[in-house]
Design a protein around this motif. Structure first.
Motif, PDB file in Angstrom:
ATOM      1  N   THR A 111      17.760  10.243  -4.219  1.00 54.09           N
ATOM      2  CA  THR A 111      18.973  10.381  -3.894  1.00 54.09           C
ATOM      3  C   THR A 111      18.963  11.670  -2.483  1.00 54.09           C
ATOM      4  O   THR A 111      18.597  12.382  -2.786  1.00 54.09           O
ATOM      5  N   VAL A 112      20.371  11.368  -1.828  1.00 55.09           N
ATOM      6  CA  VAL A 112      20.763  12.075  -0.389  1.00 55.09           C
ATOM      7  C   VAL A 112      21.103  13.138  -1.192  1.00 55.09           C
ATOM      8  O   VAL A 112      21.837  13.005  -2.550  1.00 55.09           O
ATOM      9  N   ARG A 117      13.948   4.829   3.720  1.00 56.51           N
ATOM     10  CA  ARG A 117      14.875   5.434   3.163  1.00 56.51           C
ATOM     11  C   ARG A 117      14.894   4.591   1.425  1.00 56.51           C
ATOM     12  O   ARG A 117      15.026   4.284   0.546  1.00 56.51           O
ATOM     13  N   ARG A 118      14.885   3.055   1.992  1.00 59.36           N
ATOM     14  CA  ARG A 118      14.599   1.698   0.902  1.00 59.36           C
ATOM     15  C   ARG A 118      13.719   1.787   0.282  1.00 59.36           C
ATOM     16  O   ARG A 118      14.122   2.250  -1.116  1.00 59.36           O
ATOM     17  N   LEU A 119      12.541   2.490   0.667  1.00 58.63           N
ATOM     18  CA  LEU A 119      11.739   3.011   0.042  1.00 58.63           C
ATOM     19  C   LEU A 119      12.110   4.002  -1.115  1.00 58.63           C
ATOM     20  O   LEU A 119      11.680   4.463  -2.221  1.00 58.63           O
ATOM     21  N   ILE A 136       0.718  -1.185   0.136  1.00 57.69           N
ATOM     22  CA  ILE A 136       0.105   0.051   0.587  1.00 57.69           C
ATOM     23  C   ILE A 136       1.041   1.819  -0.023  1.00 57.69           C
ATOM     24  O   ILE A 136       0.781   2.322  -1.090  1.00 57.69           O
ATOM     25  N   GLY A 137       2.461   1.437   0.627  1.00 54.63           N
ATOM     26  CA  GLY A 137       3.027   2.587   1.056  1.00 54.63           C
ATOM     27  C   GLY A 137       3.261   2.925  -0.151  1.00 54.63           C
ATOM     28  O   GLY A 137       3.235   4.199  -0.812  1.00 54.63           O
ATOM     29  N   THR A 138       3.801   1.525  -0.979  1.00 56.89           N
ATOM     30  CA  THR A 138       4.402   1.466  -2.627  1.00 56.89           C
ATOM     31  C   THR A 138       3.170   1.965  -3.099  1.00 56.89           C
ATOM     32  O   THR A 138       3.950   3.805  -4.559  1.00 56.89           O
ATOM     33  N   ALA A 139       2.152   1.818  -3.606  1.00 55.26           N
ATOM     34  CA  ALA A 139       1.745   2.554  -4.241  1.00 55.26           C
ATOM     35  C   ALA A 139       0.478   3.319  -3.365  1.00 55.26           C
ATOM     36  O   ALA A 139       0.331   4.568  -5.358  1.00 55.26           O
ATOM     37  N   VAL A 140       1.143   4.617  -3.115  1.00 53.70           N
ATOM     38  CA  VAL A 140       0.349   5.369  -2.068  1.00 53.70           C
ATOM     39  C   VAL A 140       1.943   6.843  -2.676  1.00 53.70           C
ATOM     40  O   VAL A 140       1.517   7.430  -3.546  1.00 53.70           O
ATOM     41  N   LEU A 141       2.987   6.251  -2.655  1.00 52.51           N
ATOM     42  CA  LEU A 141       4.081   6.937  -3.354  1.00 52.51           C
ATOM     43  C   LEU A 141       3.718   7.599  -4.400  1.00 52.51           C
ATOM     44  O   LEU A 141       3.695   7.654  -5.077  1.00 52.51           O
ATOM     45  N   ARG A 142       3.455   5.666  -5.210  1.00 53.21           N
ATOM     46  CA  ARG A 142       3.848   6.104  -6.997  1.00 53.21           C
ATOM     47  C   ARG A 142       3.081   6.779  -7.317  1.00 53.21           C
ATOM     48  O   ARG A 142       3.033   7.769  -7.994  1.00 53.21           O
ATOM     49  N   ASN A 151      13.031  14.803   4.537  1.00 47.20           N
ATOM     50  CA  ASN A 151      13.143  13.936   5.150  1.00 47.20           C
ATOM     51  C   ASN A 151      13.347  12.567   5.481  1.00 47.20           C
ATOM     52  O   ASN A 151      12.298  12.670   5.955  1.00 47.20           O
ATOM     53  N   VAL A 152      14.177  11.966   6.175  1.00 53.80           N
ATOM     54  CA  VAL A 152      13.807  10.879   6.821  1.00 53.80           C
ATOM     55  C   VAL A 152      14.925  10.794   7.946  1.00 53.80           C
ATOM     56  O   VAL A 152      15.998  10.446   7.407  1.00 53.80           O
ATOM     57  N   LEU A 153      14.835   9.771   9.228  1.00 51.61           N
ATOM     58  CA  LEU A 153      15.240   9.435   9.944  1.00 51.61           C
ATOM     59  C   LEU A 153      16.160   8.563   9.585  1.00 51.61           C
ATOM     60  O   LEU A 153      16.274   7.287   8.585  1.00 51.61           O
ATOM     61  N   ARG A 154      17.777   9.101   9.858  1.00 54.97           N
ATOM     62  CA  ARG A 154      19.394   7.856   8.984  1.00 54.97           C
ATOM     63  C   ARG A 154      18.841   6.411  10.016  1.00 54.97           C
ATOM     64  O   ARG A 154      18.680   6.302  11.035  1.00 54.97           O
ATOM     65  N   GLY A 155      18.742   5.363   9.196  1.00 60.06           N
ATOM     66  CA  GLY A 155      19.141   4.137   9.262  1.00 60.06           C
ATOM     67  C   GLY A 155      17.686   3.709   9.425  1.00 60.06           C
ATOM     68  O   GLY A 155      16.823   2.532   9.583  1.00 60.06           O
ATOM     69  N   SER A 156      16.729   4.882   8.781  1.00 62.30           N
ATOM     70  CA  SER A 156      15.001   4.239   8.395  1.00 62.30           C
ATOM     71  C   SER A 156      15.703   3.229   7.476  1.00 62.30           C
ATOM     72  O   SER A 156      15.774   3.884   6.940  1.00 62.30           O
ATOM     73  N   PRO A 157      14.113   2.009   7.516  1.00 62.75           N
ATOM     74  CA  PRO A 157      13.705   1.617   6.842  1.00 62.75           C
ATOM     75  C   PRO A 157      13.736   1.701   5.723  1.00 62.75           C
ATOM     76  O   PRO A 157      13.291   1.430   4.329  1.00 62.75           O
TER      77      PRO A 157
END
Length: 157
Positions: free
Chosen positions: A130-131, A121-123, A91-97, A113-119
């Motif tokens: 990109t950073v 970030r991969r999404l 669902i998160g992927t679909a919403v983001l798309r 912005n995403v918290l350092r080490g948050s999973p």
């Protein structure tokens, strides 16, 4: 994947969104030594802008939220939270798309912005972010708009 939909947020959604934020961010904020039970909710309340926010509903029930706030050179993707039981369901992927497709159609850059080490970030990286910069707590990312190309039908002979 369950059926989902986005509906415009209202001021009445702020408490549900603040509670979800506290749940979703707790582990990352604790890992970073930044979790404060009151502050995590208050920061959301202070920055909640219903005009730029959508509520994610699954089976007509509150399941998450996302905001896309316009700024000078980009839109900021903010407050993107999905209830833990639905994380990893697509669902998160679909919403983001869907939101990125809207930005691509308008030729709009997206920042977050995403918290350092948050999973999470991969999404974002899978979707072209990109950073841009980082600090000890946050990773600031950017995504340039993608060109929209119409599908050209192929002819078989």
């Amino acid at each position: 994947m369950a059926d989902w939909e986005l509906r415009p947020a209202s001021a009445a959604d702020v408490d549900a969104v603040a509670e979800l934020r506290a749940v979703v961010l707790r582990a990352d904020l604790e890992r970073l030594g930044r979790y404060d039970e009151q502050r995590v909710r208050q920061r959301l309340r202070d920055g909640f802008a219903p005009a730029y926010t959508w509520v994610v509903e699954v089976d007509a029930a509150f399941a998450g939220c996302v905001a896309l706030r316009p700024d000078a050179d980009a839109h900021w993707l903010e407050h993107f939270y999905l209830t833990p039981r639905l994380q990893g369901s697509g669902i998160g992927t679909a919403v983001l798309r869907e939101l990125l497709d809207r930005c691509d159609s308008a030729g709009t850059r997206v920042r977050l912005n995403v918290l350092r080490g948050s999973p999470a970030r991969r999404l974002y990286e899978r979707h072209g972010f990109t950073v841009d910069t980082e600090d000890p707590v946050d990773v600031f990312m950017v995504r340039e708009p993608r060109a929209i190309t119409a599908e050209v039908p192929t002819m078989s002979m």
